[in-house]
Design an enzyme around this catalytic site. Structure first.
Site, PDB file in Angstrom:
ATOM      1  N   PRO A 164       0.849  -1.196   0.000  1.00 52.00           N
ATOM      2  CA  PRO A 164       0.000   0.000   0.000  1.00 52.00           C
ATOM      3  C   PRO A 164       0.882   1.243   0.000  1.00 52.00           C
ATOM      4  O   PRO A 164       2.118   1.148   0.051  1.00 52.00           O
ATOM      5  CB  PRO A 164      -0.723  -0.109   1.340  1.00 52.00           C
ATOM      6  CG  PRO A 164       0.314  -0.723   2.245  1.00 52.00           C
ATOM      7  CD  PRO A 164       1.141  -1.658   1.380  1.00 52.00           C
ATOM      8  N   ALA A 222      -4.930   4.687   3.963  1.00 51.18           N
ATOM      9  CA  ALA A 222      -4.256   3.678   3.133  1.00 51.18           C
ATOM     10  C   ALA A 222      -5.274   2.719   2.546  1.00 51.18           C
ATOM     11  O   ALA A 222      -6.421   2.677   2.981  1.00 51.18           O
ATOM     12  CB  ALA A 222      -3.253   2.898   3.981  1.00 51.18           C
ATOM     13  N   ASN A 223      -4.831   1.953   1.544  1.00 51.26           N
ATOM     14  CA  ASN A 223      -5.621   0.830   1.025  1.00 51.26           C
ATOM     15  C   ASN A 223      -5.160  -0.442   1.714  1.00 51.26           C
ATOM     16  O   ASN A 223      -4.023  -0.499   2.197  1.00 51.26           O
ATOM     17  CB  ASN A 223      -5.351   0.645  -0.468  1.00 51.26           C
ATOM     18  CG  ASN A 223      -5.996   1.704  -1.331  1.00 51.26           C
ATOM     19  OD1 ASN A 223      -6.520   2.692  -0.833  1.00 51.26           O
ATOM     20  ND2 ASN A 223      -5.936   1.489  -2.621  1.00 51.26           N
ATOM     21  N   ARG A 224      -5.970  -1.455   1.677  1.00 50.83           N
ATOM     22  CA  ARG A 224      -5.542  -2.763   2.174  1.00 50.83           C
ATOM     23  C   ARG A 224      -4.614  -3.399   1.156  1.00 50.83           C
ATOM     24  O   ARG A 224      -4.966  -3.497  -0.016  1.00 50.83           O
ATOM     25  CB  ARG A 224      -6.734  -3.702   2.313  1.00 50.83           C
ATOM     26  CG  ARG A 224      -7.636  -3.393   3.444  1.00 50.83           C
ATOM     27  CD  ARG A 224      -8.707  -4.486   3.529  1.00 50.83           C
ATOM     28  NE  ARG A 224      -9.809  -4.013   4.346  1.00 50.83           N
ATOM     29  CZ  ARG A 224      -9.777  -3.950   5.667  1.00 50.83           C
ATOM     30  NH1 ARG A 224      -8.697  -4.354   6.339  1.00 50.83           N
ATOM     31  NH2 ARG A 224     -10.804  -3.495   6.339  1.00 50.83           N
TER      32      ARG A 224
END
Ligand code: C5P
Length: 221
Positions: free
Chosen positions: A17, A29-31
């Site tokens: 990420p 954030a993204n996973r």
């Protein structure tokens, strides 16, 4: 100097990420575990490529046989990638945050009982794959990923065009697929000449097969 079908070829791979700071202790954030991107970097290296992995914050070790550069933010990831062009191969696997906080705070934002929660103004992050796909020093082979929860093939095709990629590896990341954070993956390879479904495999197996496909595409040119 390595041997193998990718000996003498250079590759950049992004993985993990990005973390976009809100203040010194918070981020958005993204996973992403980084498992698929790290496995691809290692697989390209095993075929003899000189690989630079540009990784966001992950909890897994740096792969062996690869030069790993650690970054936090999308803009840092973009700079790290662009400064290494040209290369023969670029595989953009990172789950880059689409937005960053427009003006992140230098001090921790205090929670005060008598105040409403703060609102965050977001700014668009650079699209790294699109930047690389349209760069004057574009790599010979540009590969992107498409994590979709619906219309996987149609969205993948659009992405191929819009991002200037040669191949899009599309996967279904809907919660019922079990792909997110897991070790298995089921992907569709989308190119100008059509789409190919690969059977369910581990992320290591996807990496192995993708590295072999990259090697054959490069030798065909
Ligand atoms: O547009 P979308 O995020 O679905 O595209 C996914 C592909 O684009 C992945 O290959 C990802 O690594 C890349 N990407 C990027 N920079 C962004 C967003 C996505 O490199 N800001």
């Amino acid at each position: 100097v390595g041997t193998g079908p990718l000996a003498g070829k250079t590759a950049i791979v992004t993985s993990g990420p990005t973390h976009e700071p809100i203040d010194p202790v918070r981020y958005i954030a993204n996973r992403s575990s980084g498992r698929q991107g790290h496995a691809i970097a290692a697989a390209l290296a095993r075929l003899g490529a000189d690989v630079t992995l540009i990784s966001g914050p992950v909890a897994i070790p740096d792969p062996s046989g690869v030069r790993t550069i650690h970054v936090e933010r999308a803009e840092e990831m973009r700079d790290a990638v662009v400064s290494r062009l040209p290369t023969d191969i670029a595989v953009m696997v990172a789950a880059v945050a689409d937005w960053r906080v427009a003006a992140s705070a230098n001090q921790k934002i205090k929670k005060r009982a008598d105040e409403a929660p703060p609102s965050l103004e977001l700014a668009e992050n650079p699209d790294i794959l699109k930047t690389v796909g349209h760069h004057p020093q574009r790599p010979k082979l540009v590969v992107g990923f498409a994590a979709e929860t619906q219309d996987v093939e149609a969205n993948g095709r659009q992405k191929l065009d819009r991002k200037g990629a040669d191949l899009i590896v599309a996967n279904d990341v809907s919660p019922e697929s079990g792909v997110m954070g897991g070790t298995i993956n089921r992907v569709k390879i989308i190119s100008m000449s059509g789409a190919e479904d690969w059977p369910e495999m581990t992320k290591d197996e996807v990496a192995e097969r993708l590295a072999a496909l990259i090697a054959s595409r490069l030798s065909a040119n």
